[in-house]
Design a protein around this motif. Structure first.
Motif, PDB file in Angstrom:
ATOM      1  N   TRP A  27       0.836  -1.197   0.000  1.00 55.10           N
ATOM      2  CA  TRP A  27       0.000   0.000   0.000  1.00 55.10           C
ATOM      3  C   TRP A  27       0.867   1.242   0.000  1.00 55.10           C
ATOM      4  N   CYS A  28       0.311   2.334  -0.471  1.00 58.98           N
ATOM      5  CA  CYS A  28       0.988   3.626  -0.456  1.00 58.98           C
ATOM      6  C   CYS A  28      -0.065   4.710  -0.637  1.00 58.98           C
ATOM      7  N   ILE A  29      -0.086   5.680   0.274  1.00 55.55           N
ATOM      8  CA  ILE A  29      -1.061   6.771   0.190  1.00 55.55           C
ATOM      9  C   ILE A  29      -0.354   8.121   0.308  1.00 55.55           C
ATOM     10  N   ALA A  30      -0.951   9.130  -0.295  1.00 53.59           N
ATOM     11  CA  ALA A  30      -0.490  10.512  -0.182  1.00 53.59           C
ATOM     12  C   ALA A  30      -1.460  11.244   0.728  1.00 53.59           C
ATOM     13  N   VAL A  31      -0.910  11.927   1.738  1.00 52.81           N
ATOM     14  CA  VAL A  31      -1.736  12.522   2.786  1.00 52.81           C
ATOM     15  C   VAL A  31      -1.548  14.037   2.805  1.00 52.81           C
ATOM     16  N   LEU A  93       5.614   2.628  -4.850  1.00 57.93           N
ATOM     17  CA  LEU A  93       4.305   2.404  -5.463  1.00 57.93           C
ATOM     18  C   LEU A  93       3.634   3.735  -5.783  1.00 57.93           C
ATOM     19  N   PRO A  94       2.799   3.776  -6.824  1.00 57.44           N
ATOM     20  CA  PRO A  94       2.026   5.004  -7.086  1.00 57.44           C
ATOM     21  C   PRO A  94       1.085   5.273  -5.910  1.00 57.44           C
ATOM     22  N   PRO A  95       1.203   6.446  -5.268  1.00 53.81           N
ATOM     23  CA  PRO A  95       0.368   6.690  -4.086  1.00 53.81           C
ATOM     24  C   PRO A  95      -1.086   6.981  -4.445  1.00 53.81           C
ATOM     25  N   VAL A  96      -1.973   6.467  -3.630  1.00 58.86           N
ATOM     26  CA  VAL A  96      -3.399   6.784  -3.707  1.00 58.86           C
ATOM     27  C   VAL A  96      -3.660   7.929  -2.742  1.00 58.86           C
ATOM     28  N   ARG A  97      -4.447   8.910  -3.162  1.00 59.85           N
ATOM     29  CA  ARG A  97      -4.784  10.007  -2.253  1.00 59.85           C
ATOM     30  C   ARG A  97      -5.620   9.479  -1.087  1.00 59.85           C
ATOM     31  N   ALA A  98      -5.225   9.854   0.120  1.00 60.02           N
ATOM     32  CA  ALA A  98      -5.951   9.373   1.300  1.00 60.02           C
ATOM     33  C   ALA A  98      -7.421   9.764   1.249  1.00 60.02           C
ATOM     34  N   SER A  99      -7.698  10.952   0.684  1.00 64.05           N
ATOM     35  CA  SER A  99      -9.081  11.422   0.623  1.00 64.05           C
ATOM     36  C   SER A  99      -9.965  10.491  -0.205  1.00 64.05           C
ATOM     37  N   GLU A 100      -9.345   9.687  -1.114  1.00 62.90           N
ATOM     38  CA  GLU A 100     -10.122   8.793  -1.973  1.00 62.90           C
ATOM     39  C   GLU A 100     -10.500   7.491  -1.275  1.00 62.90           C
ATOM     40  N   GLY A 108     -21.157   9.333  13.255  1.00 63.76           N
ATOM     41  CA  GLY A 108     -20.567  10.558  13.778  1.00 63.76           C
ATOM     42  C   GLY A 108     -19.264  10.341  14.510  1.00 63.76           C
ATOM     43  N   GLY A 109     -18.760   9.100  14.538  1.00 65.50           N
ATOM     44  CA  GLY A 109     -17.486   8.830  15.197  1.00 65.50           C
ATOM     45  C   GLY A 109     -16.315   9.053  14.268  1.00 65.50           C
ATOM     46  N   LEU A 110     -15.236   8.316  14.499  1.00 70.16           N
ATOM     47  CA  LEU A 110     -14.037   8.480  13.688  1.00 70.16           C
ATOM     48  C   LEU A 110     -14.248   7.957  12.271  1.00 70.16           C
ATOM     49  N   ALA A 111     -13.678   8.682  11.302  1.00 72.16           N
ATOM     50  CA  ALA A 111     -13.593   8.152   9.951  1.00 72.16           C
ATOM     51  C   ALA A 111     -12.580   7.005   9.960  1.00 72.16           C
ATOM     52  N   SER A 112     -12.548   6.225   8.885  1.00 67.75           N
ATOM     53  CA  SER A 112     -11.650   5.079   8.863  1.00 67.75           C
ATOM     54  C   SER A 112     -11.098   4.865   7.460  1.00 67.75           C
ATOM     55  N   ILE A 113     -10.005   4.125   7.397  1.00 68.33           N
ATOM     56  CA  ILE A 113      -9.415   3.664   6.137  1.00 68.33           C
ATOM     57  C   ILE A 113      -9.101   2.188   6.283  1.00 68.33           C
ATOM     58  N   ARG A 114      -9.499   1.410   5.308  1.00 65.38           N
ATOM     59  CA  ARG A 114      -9.037   0.029   5.170  1.00 65.38           C
ATOM     60  C   ARG A 114      -8.547  -0.081   3.740  1.00 65.38           C
TER      61      ARG A 114
END
Length: 315
Positions: A27-31, A93-100, A108-114
């Motif tokens: 995995w690779c993300i741009a934040v 790796l080509p980073p995926v934007r975290a916002s995507e 209404g709690g925490l957002a998440s990423i999987r």
């Protein structure tokens, strides 16, 4: 008297937590953290300092094209300038934007990423510190790392931070507020450790904190910037002649004490104009000006507009 504590009290740090992220190799993300990520927790503050607590690692990170580093489980990294950064198991790796890949919480709690593949897992809790802009922030490097499990001192902060992060990761409510408050304390500790690590010949605002006379001068000015300070008066307070104080302060801070005081007054005035309903006369008095007219002239010189006009533009 602790100059750093006096200054950070002015900065008005306000912590929050907004994301629980679970990754699996590769995995690779741009934040890039924005005000929208932080939502209603942000308040009127003008600057964001994102942080990431690595609950399970390692996680590789590169800030704004700089050198890549590997973050271990138990480390927290803060980004004082909120620079774009890339994180992942493999930064090639080509980073995926975290916002995507962020999944907003329906409750209404925490957002998440999987995100990622089927390999080794990594996990982090992401939060922010909101504050007003200040010289101490601009003087910091692009990233500050703090190992919350292996550093000496403040053990109760670190153990509580780890416990709260584990509770957040498990989806148990209530620990976000604990984590937010502790992140403010950890930021102070990270800045202290950075100051201690500076080279002996370093100059600048942070280096001034290591000089006992300059640090005391900074604390006095920030504690009571409205006082009718003179160079002689400051010298008497800290036990130096006016010439010795001026030379030492200017060499380390880059501006004479009285010029620095004027800047402090304008910064405080701007915060009061933006964050309160106080009248111009009240703000002028609170930052050490005997008349509204003198205050308005000084403010216009510093910000390019009279205080009333500047305040309307902030709205």
């Amino acid at each position: 008297m602790d100059a750093l504590s006096e200054v950070l009290r002015e900065v008005h740090l306000n912590g929050g937590v907004f994301l629980h992220a679970q990754f699996n190799d590769p995995w690779c993300i741009a934040v890039s953290v924005t005000r929208e990520h932080c939502g209603p927790m942000l308040g009127p503050s003008t600057h964001l300092i994102p942080y990431h607590f690595v609950a399970e690692g390692p996680i590789h990170m590169q800030v704004d094209g700089g050198e890549a580093v590997a973050l271990r489980a138990g480390e927290i990294v803060l980004l004082p300038r909120n620079d774009l950064h890339v994180m992942g198991s493999d930064l090639a790796l080509p980073p995926v934007r975290a916002s995507e890949v962020i999944e907003p919480s329906l409750s209404g709690g925490l957002a998440s990423i999987r995100h990622g593949g089927m390999g080794r897992s990594a996990r982090m809790i992401c939060g922010f510190l909101a504050c007003d802009g200040h010289p101490v922030i601009s003087a910091l490097p692009k990233s500050l790392r703090l190992d919350v499990e292996r550093s000496d001192g403040a053990d109760w902060i670190r153990s509580t931070f780890r416990y709260a992060a584990d509770e957040v990761g498990a989806g148990r409510p209530g620990s976000e507020a604990v984590l937010a408050r502790l992140s403010e304390l950890l930021f102070v500790e990270a800045v202290r450790r950075h100051v201690e690590s500076l080279p002996a010949d370093e100059t600048g605002w942070l280096a001034g904190l290591r000089d006992p006379h300059v640090a005391r001068t900074l604390a006095l000015l920030h504690r009571d910037c409205a006082r009718d300070w003179t160079l002689d008066g400051l010298g008497r307070e800290i036990g130096l002649s006016r010439s010795a104080l001026a030379d030492r302060f200017t060499r380390l801070i880059g501006a004479p004490p009285m010029h620095y005081l004027a800047q402090c007054r304008m910064q405080l005035a701007a915060r009061k104009l933006r964050g309160s309903q106080a009248s111009l006369a009240e703000i002028a008095e609170s930052v050490g000006y005997e008349s509204e007219a003198a205050f308005s002239r000084a403010f216009k010189k510093a910000f390019g507009a009279p205080p009333a006009t500047w305040r309307r533009r902030q709205g």
